[in-house]
Design a protein around this motif. Sequence first.
Motif, short mmCIF file in Angstrom:
data_model
loop_
_atom_site.label_atom_id
_atom_site.label_comp_id
_atom_site.label_asym_id
_atom_site.label_seq_id
_atom_site.Cartn_x
_atom_site.Cartn_y
_atom_site.Cartn_z
N GLN A 70 44.42 -11.13 52.20
CA GLN A 70 44.39 -10.24 51.04
C GLN A 70 44.49 -10.98 49.72
O GLN A 70 43.81 -10.61 48.75
CB GLN A 70 45.49 -9.18 51.15
CG GLN A 70 45.20 -8.17 52.23
CD GLN A 70 46.16 -7.01 52.23
OE1 GLN A 70 46.91 -6.80 51.28
NE2 GLN A 70 46.14 -6.24 53.30
N ALA A 71 45.29 -12.00 49.66
CA ALA A 71 45.45 -12.74 48.40
C ALA A 71 44.10 -13.30 47.94
O ALA A 71 43.74 -13.20 46.76
CB ALA A 71 46.48 -13.85 48.56
N MET B 79 38.64 -12.37 44.31
CA MET B 79 37.18 -12.43 44.23
C MET B 79 36.68 -11.82 42.93
O MET B 79 37.14 -10.76 42.52
CB MET B 79 36.55 -11.72 45.43
CG MET B 79 36.82 -12.38 46.77
SD MET B 79 36.18 -14.05 46.95
CE MET B 79 37.64 -15.04 46.61
N ALA B 80 35.74 -12.50 42.31
CA ALA B 80 35.23 -12.08 41.01
C ALA B 80 34.06 -11.11 41.12
O ALA B 80 33.68 -10.50 40.12
CB ALA B 80 34.81 -13.31 40.21
N ALA C 263 30.91 -12.13 46.27
CA ALA C 263 31.91 -13.11 46.70
C ALA C 263 32.81 -12.52 47.78
O ALA C 263 33.20 -13.21 48.73
CB ALA C 263 32.74 -13.58 45.50
N THR C 264 33.12 -11.24 47.66
CA THR C 264 33.92 -10.55 48.67
C THR C 264 33.18 -10.52 50.00
O THR C 264 33.77 -10.78 51.06
CB THR C 264 34.26 -9.12 48.20
OG1 THR C 264 35.04 -9.22 47.01
CG2 THR C 264 35.04 -8.35 49.25
N LEU C 265 31.89 -10.21 49.97
CA LEU C 265 31.08 -10.19 51.19
C LEU C 265 31.06 -11.58 51.85
O LEU C 265 31.17 -11.69 53.08
CB LEU C 265 29.66 -9.73 50.88
CG LEU C 265 29.50 -8.28 50.45
CD1 LEU C 265 28.08 -8.02 49.93
CD2 LEU C 265 29.83 -7.33 51.58
N GLU C 266 30.93 -12.61 51.04
CA GLU C 266 30.89 -13.97 51.58
C GLU C 266 32.23 -14.35 52.20
O GLU C 266 32.26 -14.97 53.27
CB GLU C 266 30.48 -14.94 50.48
CG GLU C 266 29.03 -14.76 50.06
CD GLU C 266 28.65 -15.49 48.78
OE1 GLU C 266 29.47 -16.30 48.27
OE2 GLU C 266 27.53 -15.24 48.28
#
Length: 171
Positions: A39-40, A45-46, A50-53
């Motif tokens: 979670q951290a 993630m910007a 980036a979250t998907l990656e």
Amino acid sequence: MTTHTTSVDHLARRLVVALPQPYDAAREQYETLVPEVDQARFFQMASWQATLELAEINAPYGFMRYHRGDLTALMAGSPSLWKATQYLMGNHTIAERMFRHDPSVMLHAPLRTLLYADPDGDTKLAVDQPSLLFDSYHDGRISDVGRELDALLAQLIGLLGGEMPPQLAAA
């Protein structure tokens, strides 16, 4: 604005899958295959890309653990002698593809799973079949994701050495 209260009856199918390993070894393997969500790092993630990656890295087999509850410890001292661990397992990047259409899908995401040793000492994995839960939203886009989750669940069961439920065989 007028709002309406609704109720939805839906089918659920609980899958109880026999696993070949003793409980402690199966729990260790499950937690390796379904790693704890970082979670951290996700909060840092910007962008959604980036979250998907990061999800691809954090969930090599599609699922992450959002919660682990040691029911064995919780029930210590009671007459219930089960070895059992409860999990919330899922992938928020997959869930988002349903959430965008109906936020109430989060009643079923992440998925609840239970790993336990039965009275004979055999290890079992219990989980409700995702596609049936998500079909109840009567939205093909949500149903498609539910079937995708069936396929990921089938893959996980295979990796755990479990006997494939015929209801997931098509996945």
